[in-house]
Design a protein around this motif. Sequence first.
Motif, mmCIF file in Angstrom:
data_model
loop_
_atom_site.group_PDB
_atom_site.id
_atom_site.type_symbol
_atom_site.label_atom_id
_atom_site.label_comp_id
_atom_site.label_asym_id
_atom_site.label_seq_id
_atom_site.Cartn_x
_atom_site.Cartn_y
_atom_site.Cartn_z
ATOM 1 N N ILE A 96 0.870 -1.182 0.000
ATOM 2 C CA ILE A 96 0.000 0.000 0.000
ATOM 3 C C ILE A 96 0.901 1.224 0.000
ATOM 4 O O ILE A 96 2.061 1.161 0.441
ATOM 5 N N PRO A 97 0.412 2.381 -0.493
ATOM 6 C CA PRO A 97 1.254 3.582 -0.531
ATOM 7 C C PRO A 97 1.524 4.112 0.877
ATOM 8 O O PRO A 97 0.708 3.953 1.789
ATOM 9 N N THR A 98 2.668 4.761 1.023
ATOM 10 C CA THR A 98 3.065 5.281 2.334
ATOM 11 C C THR A 98 2.825 6.774 2.493
ATOM 12 O O THR A 98 2.703 7.266 3.615
ATOM 13 N N SER A 99 2.758 7.507 1.409
ATOM 14 C CA SER A 99 2.707 8.969 1.491
ATOM 15 C C SER A 99 1.527 9.516 2.289
ATOM 16 O O SER A 99 1.690 10.489 3.035
ATOM 17 N N PRO A 100 0.295 8.966 2.162
ATOM 18 C CA PRO A 100 -0.822 9.580 2.910
ATOM 19 C C PRO A 100 -0.924 9.135 4.367
ATOM 20 O O PRO A 100 -1.771 9.661 5.096
ATOM 21 N N LEU A 101 -0.113 8.193 4.818
ATOM 22 C CA LEU A 101 -0.276 7.635 6.159
ATOM 23 C C LEU A 101 -0.031 8.664 7.258
ATOM 24 O O LEU A 101 -0.590 8.560 8.353
ATOM 25 N N ASP A 102 0.807 9.667 6.995
ATOM 26 C CA ASP A 102 1.152 10.642 8.020
ATOM 27 C C ASP A 102 -0.007 11.578 8.347
ATOM 28 O O ASP A 102 0.042 12.296 9.342
ATOM 29 N N ASP A 103 -1.052 11.566 7.545
ATOM 30 C CA ASP A 103 -2.213 12.433 7.784
ATOM 31 C C ASP A 103 -3.263 11.768 8.666
ATOM 32 O O ASP A 103 -4.336 12.341 8.873
ATOM 33 N N TYR A 104 -2.953 10.570 9.188
ATOM 34 C CA TYR A 104 -3.929 9.807 9.954
ATOM 35 C C TYR A 104 -3.298 9.267 11.240
ATOM 36 O O TYR A 104 -2.073 9.116 11.334
ATOM 37 N N GLU A 105 -4.171 8.962 12.184
ATOM 38 C CA GLU A 105 -3.805 8.139 13.331
ATOM 39 C C GLU A 105 -4.698 6.908 13.304
ATOM 40 O O GLU A 105 -5.837 6.968 12.836
ATOM 41 N N PHE A 106 -4.177 5.801 13.830
ATOM 42 C CA PHE A 106 -4.859 4.513 13.685
ATOM 43 C C PHE A 106 -4.974 3.809 15.035
ATOM 44 O O PHE A 106 -4.087 3.905 15.887
ATOM 45 N N ALA A 107 -6.073 3.093 15.191
ATOM 46 C CA ALA A 107 -6.254 2.245 16.371
ATOM 47 C C ALA A 107 -7.320 1.211 16.054
ATOM 48 O O ALA A 107 -8.314 1.511 15.391
ATOM 49 N N GLY A 108 -7.102 -0.008 16.512
ATOM 50 C CA GLY A 108 -8.095 -1.051 16.286
ATOM 51 C C GLY A 108 -7.504 -2.426 16.499
ATOM 52 O O GLY A 108 -6.341 -2.676 16.162
ATOM 53 N N GLU A 109 -8.310 -3.310 17.065
ATOM 54 C CA GLU A 109 -7.901 -4.699 17.256
ATOM 55 C C GLU A 109 -8.388 -5.532 16.079
ATOM 56 O O GLU A 109 -9.525 -5.384 15.628
ATOM 57 N N LEU A 110 -7.536 -6.395 15.577
ATOM 58 C CA LEU A 110 -7.859 -7.226 14.421
ATOM 59 C C LEU A 110 -8.289 -8.630 14.850
ATOM 60 O O LEU A 110 -7.718 -9.219 15.776
ATOM 61 N N SER A 111 -9.289 -9.135 14.160
ATOM 62 C CA SER A 111 -9.612 -10.549 14.287
ATOM 63 C C SER A 111 -8.758 -11.320 13.289
ATOM 64 O O SER A 111 -8.082 -10.732 12.436
#
Length: 506
Positions: A96-111
Motif C-alpha cells: 500500500i502507498p506510504t505517502s498519505p499515512l502521516d495524515d492519519y492516526e490509527f487504532a483497532g484490534e484485528l480478528s
Amino acid sequence: MSLAVLKSRALAGMEAPEVNVEVHLANGLPAFAIVGLPDTEVKEARHRVQAAIMSCGYEMPAQRITVNLAPADLPKESGRFDLPIALGILAASGQIPTSPLDDYEFAGELSLTGELRAIPGVLAMAFAMRRNAARKRRAFILPLANAAEAALVQGMSIYPAPSLIQVCAHFSSSDGSALLPRHVVTPELEAENYPDLSDVKGQQEAKRVLEIAAAGRHNLLLVGPPGAGKSMLALRLGGLLPPMTDDEALESAAVQSLAGCFNTARWMRRPFRAPHHTASGPSLVGGGGTPRPGEISLAHGGVLFLDELAEFDRRVLDVLRQPMETGTITVSRASHHVDFPARFQLVAAMNACPCGYHGHPSAKCKCAPDTINRYQGRISGPLLDRMDLLVSVNPLTADELEAAPATDASPMVAQRVAQAYSRQLERQGKSNQLLGTREVERLCKLDAPSQAHLRDSMKRFDWSARAYHRVLRVARTIADLDASKAIKLKHLTEAIQYRRALVLTT
C-alpha cells in the motif's frame, strides 16, 4: 521501502500520549519482534496481524520484521496497535502507498479474518488528538463500533472501517471510489425511564432534601429502619438531576470509555453507580497492573450510591475521603502513576443499628447501646463531616400510607432543580457544592441575625470549619430553589436542620 512509520496512541489514565509505530523489514530468517515495553496483549498482536493480512489477500513478507513502539519507556497495552502494525507491514513491503499515512492516526484490534473490533479508551484518544491539532491535525481511522463514541469530540475527522481490507482500499484507491466515509455524530438517545418520585408515599421531608441535594449536587445520607423507603428515594435521584454541560458529558463519557462501558445511548446522562457493600478499596478508587478507573471515577459527574453504608468495610469507606475533597484520585504503581477524575455526588443509606429498628416508632430495638455505638462507628467522623445533608426516613403506618397526599412528580421537581442549577452556572459557573472557601465568603454572605444564628449553631453542635462552609453552601442552594439572590434566615435555618443530625447516636 523497508521502513514505515504510523501514528497511534497509548493510554495512561485519562491521557493518551502519541505513539510512533515503526515497522522495519530486513533480510534474514523470517521473524516477527515487537519492542517498546509491550504487554502480553501487544506481544500477541503478531499472530493476529499475520493471520489478518493473509485473510485479506495480502502477502506476509518472509523477512525479519521489527516493530518498535516509541517512546520505549511508555507501557503499551491492549490490541489497539494491531491495525497500525498491520498497515505498517503492508506499507514497508510496498503493498500500500506510504505517502498519505502521516495524515492519519490509527487504532483497532484485528480478528484473524481481518475484521476490526472495538477498543476501550477511544474518547481519551480523540481528546488528545484534538489538543494536538494545533501542531498537526490528523484524521482518525478506527473500528466501526467505536465511531459514534469518538465523533462526540467536536472538530474531529473520524473514518470508521469494518475491516483491514477496507482501510487498505482507502489508501490504494486511485479513483476515490473506495474511500472510507467520514462519520457524522448522530447519537440515538434512549428514552428516560427513571422511577418517579410520586411513587413514594409520604416522606415529605426526605423528598425536600432529595430536591436540595439534586439542585446543589450535595452529598446525602439517609438513615432509617428497613422498609422505610431509603433506597426507593435514592434510586429516584437520577430523574431529578440537572442536565449535564457538554464539558461534563465528554469528561464523564471519556472515563467510562476507558473502562469499556460507555454507551452512546446514555450520552448527556449523569451516571448512577451503586456498588455492593462487599466492594474492595481498589474496586472503588481504581487499580490493577495497568490502572483502570474505579467506581468513584465511573460515577464522575453523577451519583455514587452506597446502600447499607455501615456494612462496608471502614477502611474501604475511608478511601473516599480524599477524592470527595479534591475531585481526583491518583492510582500509584511502582513504575508509573495515573490520575482519574472523581467528582461524584455521594448518596448513602443505612440503618441506625444492626437489627435496623433503633429509633423505630413502634418496633423494639434489640441491640445493646455498645452494639449500636460500634455499628455506627463503622462510619468515621471525617467521612460524616463530608456529608452535607442527613435525613431520617421513618416508616409510615397503614393510616398514613392511605392518607398520604399526592406529591409532585419527578419531571416537575426536575424542572425546579434545573432552574436552580442554571442560576448557579450563571453566577459562578459550577454547582454550589464545588464552591471554594473564598467563593463561599463572597457568594454566601449573611445578614447580622443569620450570622449570629450560624455562630450559635456552630458552638452548640461543635462543628468543624468544613461543616460551617458546607452549611453555607446548602443554604445557598435552598435560596436558589427559592429564586432568592440573598440567603435569608429561613434558608439558613433549614440548612442547619439538615446538618445537625449528623451525630447519629443522638
